[in-house]
Write an enzyme that holds these catalytic residues in place. Structure first.
Site, short mmCIF file in Angstrom:
data_model
loop_
_atom_site.label_atom_id
_atom_site.label_comp_id
_atom_site.label_asym_id
_atom_site.label_seq_id
_atom_site.Cartn_x
_atom_site.Cartn_y
_atom_site.Cartn_z
N CYS A 41 0.84 -1.20 0.00
CA CYS A 41 0.00 0.00 0.00
C CYS A 41 0.88 1.26 0.00
O CYS A 41 1.47 1.59 -1.01
CB CYS A 41 -0.98 -0.03 1.17
SG CYS A 41 -2.33 1.17 1.00
N HIS A 73 -3.58 -4.78 0.98
CA HIS A 73 -2.94 -5.23 2.21
C HIS A 73 -2.93 -6.75 2.29
O HIS A 73 -3.93 -7.38 2.64
CB HIS A 73 -3.68 -4.65 3.43
CG HIS A 73 -3.41 -3.20 3.65
ND1 HIS A 73 -2.50 -2.75 4.58
CD2 HIS A 73 -3.91 -2.10 3.04
CE1 HIS A 73 -2.45 -1.42 4.54
NE2 HIS A 73 -3.29 -1.01 3.61
N GLU A 101 -1.59 -8.56 4.43
CA GLU A 101 -1.67 -9.04 5.81
C GLU A 101 -3.10 -9.07 6.34
O GLU A 101 -3.37 -9.66 7.39
CB GLU A 101 -0.80 -8.18 6.73
CG GLU A 101 -1.39 -6.84 7.15
CD GLU A 101 -1.27 -5.73 6.12
OE1 GLU A 101 -1.52 -4.56 6.48
OE2 GLU A 101 -0.93 -6.03 4.95
#
Length: 204
Positions: free
Chosen positions: A101, A180, A182
């Site tokens: 990002c 993202h 994660e």
């Protein structure tokens, strides 16, 4: 055990004057699942990045904050300065680097790419992997997208509005992903993360 350096979000405490470094707990879960055998090493902005080189196999520039070109907040400027140094050192020592990002925006900006305000990039959206034409959904939490990459970078996937969702350096192990990985759904489709991981896989 080997370490992967990861840059942190910068926050200003509102109760009293204190600048804090922060990293989402989701990164710990991510390492347990996708980077087993490596430990995250949060990078401290007051420590010269070069001191980390003997301990790390790769680096992640995490999300959070804006680029200072988009927001003149001093914390954004502080983070830009430190992450620019990270990019330069990774290039010098051929250390694999992955931007997530804001981190992808930072790498893109370093190589003179063009960023522009985008619509409908908060929430899920569909992207297309350029090499295979395969489509899949990703999460999305950014207001500025990458419209044109610098000459040294190559696009790997595109959003429906033709903004660039992932890319790599043409010669070095530098990669960028605009969503993202994660967070929930972040690893459901694209291969960019695995290309980055393959550049140091086995070096534990």
């Amino acid at each position: 055990m080997s370490f992967i350096g990861i840059s942190q979000r910068l926050l200003e405490n509102t109760d009293y004057v204190e600048i804090r470094e922060a990293l989402s707990l989701e990164w710990g879960e991510f390492f347990n699942k996708y980077l087993l055998g490596y430990l995250p090493l949060p990078l401290d902005y007051n420590i010269d990045f070069c001191r980390y080189i003997p301990s790390i196999k790769a680096v992640i520039l995490s999300g959070g904050n804006d680029l200072s070109m988009l927001n003149q907040n001093p914390l954004c400027q502080m983070r830009d300065i430190y992450e620019r140094k990270i990019i330069e050192v990774c290039m010098q020592y051929n250390i694999p680097l992955l931007g997530i990002c804001r981190g992808a925006q930072m790498i893109a900006s370093y190589f003179h790419s063009h960023l522009q305000k985008v619509l409908c990039h908060i929430g899920e959206h569909n992207i297309t992997e350029i090499s295979t034409k395969r489509q899949f959904w990703v999460n999305s939490f950014h207001n500025y997208g990458i419209r044109v990459l610098g000459e040294e970078l190559e696009a790997l996937s595109l959003a429906e509005d033709e903004s660039i969702e992932s890319f790599r350096h043409r010669r070095l192990h530098l990669y960028g992903i605009m969503w993202h990985i994660e967070r929930k759904g972040g690893m459901d489709g694209d291969n960019t993360f695995y290309q980055w991981k393959d550049s140091f896989k086995g070096e534990i």
